[in-house]
Write a protein that holds these residues in place. Structure first.
Motif, PDB file in Angstrom:
ATOM      1  N   ALA A  15     -14.437 -14.990 -14.985  1.00 12.94           N
ATOM      2  CA  ALA A  15     -13.277 -15.872 -14.831  1.00 12.94           C
ATOM      3  C   ALA A  15     -12.483 -15.590 -13.556  1.00 12.94           C
ATOM      4  N   ARG A  16     -12.523 -14.345 -13.095  1.00 14.30           N
ATOM      5  CA  ARG A  16     -11.730 -13.932 -11.930  1.00 14.30           C
ATOM      6  C   ARG A  16     -12.555 -13.042 -11.004  1.00 14.30           C
ATOM      7  N   ASP A  17     -12.140 -13.026  -9.744  1.00 12.85           N
ATOM      8  CA  ASP A  17     -12.600 -12.044  -8.775  1.00 12.85           C
ATOM      9  C   ASP A  17     -11.467 -11.038  -8.618  1.00 12.85           C
ATOM     10  N   PHE A  18     -11.740  -9.901  -7.983  1.00 13.87           N
ATOM     11  CA  PHE A  18     -10.651  -8.954  -7.782  1.00 13.87           C
ATOM     12  C   PHE A  18     -10.711  -8.311  -6.408  1.00 13.87           C
ATOM     13  N   GLU A  19      -9.549  -7.840  -6.022  1.00 15.86           N
ATOM     14  CA  GLU A  19      -9.367  -7.073  -4.795  1.00 15.86           C
ATOM     15  C   GLU A  19      -8.530  -5.864  -5.189  1.00 15.86           C
ATOM     16  N   ILE A  20      -8.919  -4.681  -4.731  1.00 17.19           N
ATOM     17  CA  ILE A  20      -8.223  -3.462  -5.143  1.00 17.19           C
ATOM     18  C   ILE A  20      -7.738  -2.696  -3.920  1.00 17.19           C
ATOM     19  N   HIS A  21      -6.531  -2.132  -4.043  1.00 15.62           N
ATOM     20  CA  HIS A  21      -5.931  -1.332  -2.977  1.00 15.62           C
ATOM     21  C   HIS A  21      -5.217  -0.148  -3.609  1.00 15.62           C
ATOM     22  N   GLU A  22      -5.426   1.039  -3.047  1.00 11.74           N
ATOM     23  CA  GLU A  22      -4.636   2.177  -3.512  1.00 11.74           C
ATOM     24  C   GLU A  22      -3.193   1.916  -3.128  1.00 11.74           C
ATOM     25  N   TRP A  23      -2.291   2.223  -4.048  1.00  9.78           N
ATOM     26  CA  TRP A  23      -0.874   1.927  -3.862  1.00  9.78           C
ATOM     27  C   TRP A  23      -0.099   3.234  -3.892  1.00  9.78           C
ATOM     28  N   ASP A  24       0.657   3.476  -2.839  1.00 10.69           N
ATOM     29  CA  ASP A  24       1.492   4.670  -2.743  1.00 10.69           C
ATOM     30  C   ASP A  24       2.864   4.312  -3.296  1.00 10.69           C
ATOM     31  N   MET A  25       3.036   4.501  -4.592  1.00  7.55           N
ATOM     32  CA  MET A  25       4.281   4.125  -5.249  1.00  7.55           C
ATOM     33  C   MET A  25       5.360   5.145  -4.910  1.00  7.55           C
ATOM     34  N   GLU A  26       6.410   4.668  -4.310  1.00  8.64           N
ATOM     35  CA  GLU A  26       7.537   5.529  -3.980  1.00  8.64           C
ATOM     36  C   GLU A  26       8.739   5.066  -4.793  1.00  8.64           C
ATOM     37  N   SER A  27       9.474   5.999  -5.339  1.00 11.27           N
ATOM     38  CA  SER A  27      10.616   5.633  -6.166  1.00 11.27           C
ATOM     39  C   SER A  27      11.941   6.111  -5.566  1.00 11.27           C
ATOM     40  N   ASP A  28      11.892   6.663  -4.358  1.00 11.30           N
ATOM     41  CA  ASP A  28      13.105   7.204  -3.765  1.00 11.30           C
ATOM     42  C   ASP A  28      13.652   6.343  -2.630  1.00 11.30           C
ATOM     43  N   TYR A  29      13.402   5.040  -2.694  1.00 16.26           N
ATOM     44  CA  TYR A  29      13.914   4.149  -1.667  1.00 16.26           C
ATOM     45  C   TYR A  29      15.430   4.051  -1.753  1.00 16.26           C
ATOM     46  N   GLU A  30      16.051   3.975  -0.604  1.00 20.10           N
ATOM     47  CA  GLU A  30      17.489   3.706  -0.554  1.00 20.10           C
ATOM     48  C   GLU A  30      17.676   2.255  -0.153  1.00 20.10           C
ATOM     49  N   PHE A  31      18.456   1.512  -0.928  1.00 24.23           N
ATOM     50  CA  PHE A  31      18.686   0.102  -0.624  1.00 24.23           C
ATOM     51  C   PHE A  31      20.051  -0.084  -0.044  1.00 24.23           C
TER      52      PHE A  31
END
Length: 90
Positions: free
Chosen positions: A74-90
């Motif tokens: 039903a679907r194709d996929f594309e995968i990317h390693e993701w560097d999740m950072e949680s210390d962003y300052e907004f």
């Protein structure tokens, strides 16, 4: 553990509709197992995004290939390693 962003691109709308319950059950089981961090569909109908937790890309791809949307065509996929950072300052 690493994180992987997986884009599930629409391949066959009818197969996606038919196999949606199986796909959602798969995601629910993976979330309970701790291998899916989050998931959701794109509102424009282009597909969806899933964030997987896995040791490496090969492990993540193995999980993706178990998704009924992928295994049933039903679907194709594309995968990317993701560097999740949680210390962003907004």
């Amino acid at each position: 553990m690493k994180y992987f962003a997986v884009f599930l691109m629409m391949k066959d709308e009818e197969l996606s509709r038919v196999h949606r319950p199986e796909h959602l059950e798969f995601l629910s089981c993976q979330r309970e197992a701790g291998t899916v961090l989050m998931n959701g569909r794109f509102t424009d109908g282009a597909g969806g995004l899933i964030i997987y937790r896995a040791e490496d890309e090969a492990s993540a791809v193995s999980l993706v290939n178990q998704d009924p949307y992928i295994s049933l065509g039903a679907r194709d996929f594309e995968i990317h390693e993701w560097d999740m950072e949680s210390d962003y300052e907004f």
